[in-house]
Design a protein around this motif. Structure first.
Motif, PDB file in Angstrom:
ATOM      1  N   GLN A  10      26.825  31.628  20.755  1.00  0.00           N
ATOM      2  CA  GLN A  10      27.904  32.283  19.823  1.00  0.00           C
ATOM      3  C   GLN A  10      27.244  32.854  18.261  1.00  0.00           C
ATOM      4  O   GLN A  10      27.992  33.080  17.485  1.00  0.00           O
ATOM      5  N   VAL A  11      25.820  32.972  18.152  1.00  0.00           N
ATOM      6  CA  VAL A  11      25.111  33.126  17.035  1.00  0.00           C
ATOM      7  C   VAL A  11      24.214  34.145  17.381  1.00  0.00           C
ATOM      8  O   VAL A  11      23.297  33.947  17.991  1.00  0.00           O
TER       9      VAL A  11
ATOM     10  N   HIS B 178      21.841  31.234  19.791  1.00  0.00           N
ATOM     11  CA  HIS B 178      23.251  30.349  20.359  1.00  0.00           C
ATOM     12  C   HIS B 178      24.172  31.403  21.240  1.00  0.00           C
ATOM     13  O   HIS B 178      23.988  32.439  20.770  1.00  0.00           O
TER      14      HIS B 178
ATOM     15  N   VAL C 203      32.288  40.081  16.062  1.00  0.00           N
ATOM     16  CA  VAL C 203      31.919  39.125  14.913  1.00  0.00           C
ATOM     17  C   VAL C 203      33.008  38.468  14.233  1.00  0.00           C
ATOM     18  O   VAL C 203      33.942  39.038  13.699  1.00  0.00           O
TER      19      VAL C 203
ATOM     20  N   LEU D  32      23.037  35.608   9.739  1.00  0.00           N
ATOM     21  CA  LEU D  32      23.592  34.928  10.901  1.00  0.00           C
ATOM     22  C   LEU D  32      24.969  35.767  11.241  1.00  0.00           C
ATOM     23  O   LEU D  32      25.826  35.881  10.095  1.00  0.00           O
TER      24      LEU D  32
ATOM     25  N   GLN E 205      22.947  26.195   8.487  1.00  0.00           N
ATOM     26  CA  GLN E 205      23.988  26.989   8.564  1.00  0.00           C
ATOM     27  C   GLN E 205      24.617  26.640  10.026  1.00  0.00           C
ATOM     28  O   GLN E 205      25.855  26.675  10.196  1.00  0.00           O
ATOM     29  N   MET E 206      23.887  26.082  10.951  1.00  0.00           N
ATOM     30  CA  MET E 206      24.176  25.911  12.290  1.00  0.00           C
ATOM     31  C   MET E 206      25.255  24.661  12.076  1.00  0.00           C
ATOM     32  O   MET E 206      26.394  24.354  12.798  1.00  0.00           O
TER      33      MET E 206
ATOM     34  N   TYR F 226      28.255  34.873  13.452  1.00  0.00           N
ATOM     35  CA  TYR F 226      29.044  34.083  14.333  1.00  0.00           C
ATOM     36  C   TYR F 226      30.260  34.944  14.927  1.00  0.00           C
ATOM     37  O   TYR F 226      30.952  35.727  14.461  1.00  0.00           O
TER      38      TYR F 226
ATOM     39  N   PHE G 294      28.750  24.950  10.914  1.00  0.00           N
ATOM     40  CA  PHE G 294      29.628  25.487  11.777  1.00  0.00           C
ATOM     41  C   PHE G 294      29.590  24.569  12.980  1.00  0.00           C
ATOM     42  O   PHE G 294      30.501  24.924  14.188  1.00  0.00           O
TER      43      PHE G 294
ATOM     44  N   LEU H 108      21.033  36.296  15.448  1.00  0.00           N
ATOM     45  CA  LEU H 108      20.127  36.302  13.996  1.00  0.00           C
ATOM     46  C   LEU H 108      19.642  37.491  13.765  1.00  0.00           C
ATOM     47  O   LEU H 108      19.301  38.483  14.718  1.00  0.00           O
TER      48      LEU H 108
ATOM     49  N   LEU I  33      27.632  23.703  15.327  1.00  0.00           N
ATOM     50  CA  LEU I  33      27.082  24.208  16.498  1.00  0.00           C
ATOM     51  C   LEU I  33      25.710  23.486  16.663  1.00  0.00           C
ATOM     52  O   LEU I  33      24.760  23.276  15.782  1.00  0.00           O
TER      53      LEU I  33
ATOM     54  N   THR J 163      21.659  22.909  17.772  1.00  0.00           N
ATOM     55  CA  THR J 163      20.700  23.881  17.471  1.00  0.00           C
ATOM     56  C   THR J 163      19.759  23.804  18.985  1.00  0.00           C
ATOM     57  O   THR J 163      18.948  22.891  19.128  1.00  0.00           O
TER      58      THR J 163
END
Length: 442
Positions: A223-224, A221, A263, A283, A429-430, A285, A433, A226, A435, A437
């Motif tokens: 802003q994310v 993403h 981060v 993850l 988790q997304m 963010y 927040f 992995l 956000l 997918t």
């Protein structure tokens, strides 16, 4: 006889006067690779960097294995995976070529030339389009980086026409197999093309006045990121940074610049087990979102429990080309093609190592490789292993995250986090927040 004695004495005196080599300055070496952080006084580089990864010892199955954290890559060697760090100081910006972009001519004795970016030179003459090919093996000594060539004729800066961006080719997972704006040749050491893996992330940690390369990761993403839990566990988020769009760590002369963001939050899987590296997923963010460019984009993710059987998966990173002291951290991003290895086959193979005949390969892992000379290695921890999406040419999803192995570059398969096993966890988790997918390949 007397003259011979005087001559011998003079030779001995001369030999004793020769200065001994000095030990390398680690901080200077680190800064030379990745550069000083923004605002750093480059005149003061005397501080020492003691940052390194933490070695995790496997308590399961009778035998040790060391964690493969960091961000480095292997094309052969032997030994164990060691966790991360490395001594790469990354200054928020890399050292620029002292000659690049200048209008001064290089005097070769017979003719004059000017060091210009690769996309301005064709057959020794400066041009105004970007359709050029560079050869890593033929880097001229008078130019400082692999992205510059010595070119005849004066540079008319008003006529320069840098190739225009192409724009996004897909919603995720688009591999630029032939590079972005250029294509390198002479890539006999598995160099990736510039922008070939736009989801590749370098995770850095600020240590005093330096940015230290910690490990690899992937962008899922804007802003994310992995990555592997072992790379970031117990690390203060405000010391961590993610860099996207990087390729050659020793220059800023790439066609498109890299981007770097701080981060904000680190989320490690709640069932992560240090001893055996089970559920080794995390993850990051970020404070701000990356901007999509031709060399920065996201990777696709597989569906829950979807396993690839491809023989043409790809791992990428800046890792060592060989294990331990024989290996060198890579300047240009590397890649290696690996076949997937079935879980039981991998477990049987690992039982022939010092892990012993009772070793059980946890279900949170998958395996790839096992071909001598083709493997991920020290420092590649957290980096992505991607596989082709069936029926979609040029599109890839991330099957694995570099975790550990028994040696590297030998006949033992490398062990990776099984990303498909954690698809529901990642989605959850997304959602926490708020956000979207955006990594679905359908």
């Amino acid at each position: 006889m007397f003259r011979l004695s005087l001559l011998a004495a003079a030779l001995v005196a001369t030999a004793l006067a020769i200065p001994r080599p000095q030990a390398p300055n680690i901080d200077k070496l680190s800064t030379d690779v990745f550069g000083p952080p923004p605002g750093t006084d480059t005149g003061n580089q005397n501080g020492e960097n003691n940052n390194g990864g933490t070695d995790y010892t496997n308590q399961n199955g009778g035998g040790d294995f060391n964690n493969g954290g960091g961000g480095d890559f292997n094309n052969g060697g032997g030994g164990d995976f060691n966790n991360g760090g490395g001594n790469f100081n990354n200054g928020g910006g890399d050292f620029s070529n002292p000659n690049g972009g200048s209008d001064s001519d290089f005097d070769g004795g017979a003719s004059q030339c000017t060091c210009v970016p690769y996309f301005l030179c064709d057959n020794g003459t400066i041009i105004t389009d970007g359709a050029n090919i560079i050869d890593i093996r033929e880097k001229p000594e008078q130019c400082a980086t692999a992205l510059e060539v010595c070119c005849k004729a004066p540079l008319d800066k008003k006529s320069v026409n840098v190739p225009k961006p192409i724009g996004r080719q897909d919603n995720c997972g688009h591999r630029n197999e032939f590079g972005v704006g250029m294509r390198i040749k002479g890539d006999e050491h598995n160099e990736a093309q510039f922008g070939e893996f736009p989801w590749m992330i370098g995770i850095l940690q600020k240590d005093n006045e330096h940015f230290v390369y910690k490990c690899g990761g992937s962008l899922i993403h804007p802003q994310v990121v992995l990555t592997a839990a072992h790379c970031v566990i117990d690390q203060p988020p405000d010391t961590m940074f993610a860099r996207a769009g990087e390729w050659d760590t020793q220059t800023k002369n790439e066609l498109y610049p890299h981007q770097q963001h701080a981060v904000r939050t680190i989320v490690v899987h709640e069932e992560y087990y240090r001893g055996g590296l089970y559920n080794d997923v995390a993850l990051l963010y970020l404070e701000n979102a990356f901007e999509f460019t031709d060399n920065v984009d996201i990777v696709c993710l597989p569906q829950q429990d979807e396993l690839s059987t491809s023989q043409n998966c790809l791992a990428s990173g800046w890792g060592k080309d060989k294990f331990e002291k024989e290996g060198n951290y890579q300047v240009i991003l590397k890649k290696v093609e690996l076949p997937m290895v079935e879980h039981q086959t991998c477990q049987d193979k690992l039982r022939t190592t010092r892990l012993g005949q009772y070793f059980k390969l946890h279900e949170s892992f998958l395996c790839a490789g096992g071909i001598p000379g083709r493997d991920t290695c020290k420092g590649d921890g957290g980096s992505p292993l991607v596989c082709p999406v069936p029926g979609k040419v040029g599109k890839y999803y991330q099957s694995g995250i570099v975790a550990w192995g028994i040696g590297c570059g030998n006949s033992n398969p490398g062990v990776y986090v099984n990303v498909a096993r954690f698809r529901h966890w990642i989605d959850s988790q997304m959602n926490n927040f708020n956000l979207p997918t955006e990594y679905n390949y359908n």
